[in-house]
Design an enzyme around this catalytic site. Structure first.
Site, PDB file in Angstrom:
ATOM      1  N   ASP A  84     -40.249  37.307   9.302  1.00  0.00           N
ATOM      2  CA  ASP A  84     -39.510  38.440   8.720  1.00  0.00           C
ATOM      3  C   ASP A  84     -38.298  38.846   9.568  1.00  0.00           C
ATOM      4  O   ASP A  84     -37.602  39.809   9.241  1.00  0.00           O
ATOM      5  CB  ASP A  84     -40.447  39.649   8.558  1.00  0.00           C
ATOM      6  CG  ASP A  84     -41.453  39.424   7.432  1.00  0.00           C
ATOM      7  OD1 ASP A  84     -41.195  38.565   6.567  1.00  0.00           O
ATOM      8  OD2 ASP A  84     -42.490  40.100   7.416  1.00  0.00           O
ATOM      9  N   ARG A  92     -33.294  35.394   1.516  1.00  0.00           N
ATOM     10  CA  ARG A  92     -32.822  35.826   2.846  1.00  0.00           C
ATOM     11  C   ARG A  92     -32.056  34.751   3.600  1.00  0.00           C
ATOM     12  O   ARG A  92     -31.188  35.079   4.398  1.00  0.00           O
ATOM     13  CB  ARG A  92     -33.999  36.302   3.703  1.00  0.00           C
ATOM     14  CG  ARG A  92     -34.426  37.693   3.308  1.00  0.00           C
ATOM     15  CD  ARG A  92     -35.330  38.313   4.356  1.00  0.00           C
ATOM     16  NE  ARG A  92     -35.918  39.501   3.771  1.00  0.00           N
ATOM     17  CZ  ARG A  92     -37.156  39.900   3.944  1.00  0.00           C
ATOM     18  NH1 ARG A  92     -37.962  39.205   4.741  1.00  0.00           N
ATOM     19  NH2 ARG A  92     -37.601  40.987   3.354  1.00  0.00           N
TER      20      ARG A  92
HETATM   21  C1  S3P Z   1     -47.179  39.305   5.230  1.00  0.00           C
HETATM   22  C2  S3P Z   1     -46.986  37.955   5.363  1.00  0.00           C
HETATM   23  C3  S3P Z   1     -45.669  37.315   5.420  1.00  0.00           C
HETATM   24  C4  S3P Z   1     -44.528  38.325   5.542  1.00  0.00           C
HETATM   25  C5  S3P Z   1     -44.741  39.561   4.738  1.00  0.00           C
HETATM   26  C6  S3P Z   1     -46.061  40.229   5.084  1.00  0.00           C
HETATM   27  C7  S3P Z   1     -48.562  39.808   5.262  1.00  0.00           C
HETATM   28  O1  S3P Z   1     -45.506  36.551   4.269  1.00  0.00           O
HETATM   29  O2  S3P Z   1     -43.297  37.733   5.193  1.00  0.00           O
HETATM   30  O3  S3P Z   1     -43.679  40.475   4.972  1.00  0.00           O
HETATM   31  O4  S3P Z   1     -48.759  41.025   5.463  1.00  0.00           O
HETATM   32  O5  S3P Z   1     -49.490  39.004   5.099  1.00  0.00           O
HETATM   33  P1  S3P Z   1     -46.231  35.134   4.095  1.00  0.00           P
HETATM   34  O6  S3P Z   1     -47.276  35.279   3.076  1.00  0.00           O
HETATM   35  O7  S3P Z   1     -45.145  34.224   3.687  1.00  0.00           O
HETATM   36  O8  S3P Z   1     -46.848  34.754   5.410  1.00  0.00           O
END
Ligand code: S3P
Length: 445
Positions: free
Chosen positions: A323, A354
């Site tokens: 992120d 992004r």
């Molecule tokens: C998150 C996992 C991430 C992240 C998101 C929050 C989470 O995504 O980008 O902001 O809380 O499990 P991914 O599922 O791609 O790992």
């Protein structure tokens, strides 16, 4: 003008300042979902009160779970693994939150009626098939338009355990399967590429459900035995490193500053940004380190960097900084040398595209970039980068991280910025502007 903020100055010296950022978003959403299927009253302190978490709270309330927010406390009255009441024609709205939508789909595997899950215009563009495909293997029925929201689920009366290979490095996919496994008789096996491991830690240290985790070099093996009810629990939510990162980069890129960010979750699966910035010449330190329910907590100390060097980043670090890449690209813009980042296709699957926004913002501020095959970016750093034109940021699907990185670019690089959709940051970090103002930023709202 409506809903646009302007920033026309670099943020001048702040020294030896202490700040606290809002509670961790991943942990706050997991707390709401998991406490709702525990047996009894759970209390979280310092829960993040952002729009994403509010969407999770509203959705879980619609399933008959009492949730009370009292100042800094959030009480959830869990009714056990199968305690939801499934009303007719239920619609759950996850707003902008991918984590909420995906974890909701998984906690609804035993739904007794058809439920519609929807979201805002950004979330409706995102892929839900990555969740639907494994949940169908459990026996759950779905209807959707090509894996996009709105998705209709009608659960399953006979859930069966699955073997799942999580090949995207997505914590949301891994967590969705783990949560579905809690409601399923038998043992679910997951092989997962690296991603944040808060769900594993909560299962083991907080819920204490039967789980075996084997960490291998490039993947993780998880075994979960389902149908074990778990007791209610309390949780003190630490600060969010993704929110702290905006202040880390602001401090790093400006002159004569130092900052202490108190009580942040520094779980190694989330601290990629720190490792990467330190490889680029920053000297960020963790102090007052402690453990809390399996998570690592620390204060983060950062000071302005004298010299930053470029990086050719090993994609192994991508998932732990997933992120934070817009911020990392901004730092690479001020580095001496050419930086290379590869295998970032997942970035274009977030709240906005992004990776594309990385190219757009750097182009806008006059930094040369090149697109690399396999979703990569080459950034030609300019150590003397100093802005003096007008910069406008708009039409970015209200992606909170695009908004906040633009504010940090303005306050650290100069120029005159107009950033549209000025409430976007409330999705994940409601205190963002207030903390900046306390540090001396002049932001005209
Ligand atoms: C998150 C996992 C991430 C992240 C998101 C929050 C989470 O995504 O980008 O902001 O809380 O499990 P991914 O599922 O791609 O790992």
């Amino acid at each position: 003008m409506k809903n646009i903020i302007s920033i026309n100055h670099k943020l001048n010296n702040y020294k030896k300042k202490n700040i606290k950022v809002d509670g961790d978003k991943s942990l706050s959403i997991r707390f709401i979902i998991l406490s709702s299927i525990s047996k009894g009253k759970c209390i979280a302190t310092n829960i993040l009160k952002s729009e994403d978490v509010i969407s999770a709270i509203k959705s879980i309330k619609k399933l008959g779970i009492k949730i009370i927010i009292k100042k800094s406390k959030c009480e959830v009255y869990g009714k056990g693994l199968f305690g939801y009441s499934y009303k007719k024609n239920l619609i759950l709205n996850a707003g902008n939150s991918g984590t909420t939508a995906r974890l909701l789909l998984s906690v609804l595997v035993d739904a007794k009626k058809k439920i519609k899950i929807t979201g805002d215009s950004s979330l409706k563009k995102r892929d839900m098939n990555r969740i639907i495909v494994p949940l169908k293997k459990f026996g759950v029925k779905f209807k959707s338009n090509n894996g996009k929201l709105p998705v209709y689920t009608s659960g399953s009366k006979l859930l069966r355990p699955i073997n799942f290979y999580e090949h995207l490095g997505s914590a949301q996919c891994k967590s969705a399967v783990m949560i579905a496994a809690l409601k399923t008789f038998g043992v679910t096996n997951i092989k997962s590429l690296p991603s944040r491991d808060h769900t594993e830690i909560m299962f083991r240290h907080v819920l204490k459900v039967p789980i075996i985790i084997k960490k291998k070099k490039n993947y993780e093996l998880i075994k979960i035995k389902g149908l074990n009810e778990f007791k209610s629990f309390n949780y003190k939510i630490p600060g969010d490193i993704s929110s702290a990162s905006f202040f880390i980069v602001l401090t790093l890129l400006s002159k004569n500053k130092s900052l202490l960010i108190k009580n942040v979750n520094v779980n190694p699966s989330r601290t990629g940004i720190i490792k990467i910035l330190n490889l680029m010449g920053a000297k960020i330190k963790f102090i007052n380190k402690k453990k809390y329910k399996g998570e690592n907590i620390a204060d983060i100390f950062v000071r302005s960097a004298k010299k930053l060097k470029s990086i050719n980043l090993s994609p192994k670090l991508n998932s732990s900084a997933i992120d934070e890449f817009l911020l990392i690209f901004l730092v690479a813009s001020k580095c001496n040398g050419v930086s290379i980042f590869k295998n970032l296709s997942e970035l274009n699957k977030k709240e906005s595209k992004r990776l594309n926004w990385g190219f757009k913002i750097l182009k806008l501020i006059g930094v040369k970039t090149k697109r690399l095959n396999t979703h990569g970016i080459k950034i030609y750093g300019k150590p003397k980068l100093n802005l003096n034109k007008t910069y406008i940021i708009k039409n970015y699907l209200k992606d909170h991280r695009v908004f906040m990185v633009s504010v940090i670019a303005a306050l650290s690089l100069g120029g005159s910025w107009k950033i549209h959709d000025s409430d976007s940051y409330k999705t994940s970090f409601p205190a963002f502007i207030k903390i900046l103002k306390n540090l001396g930023a002049k932001i005209n709202e």
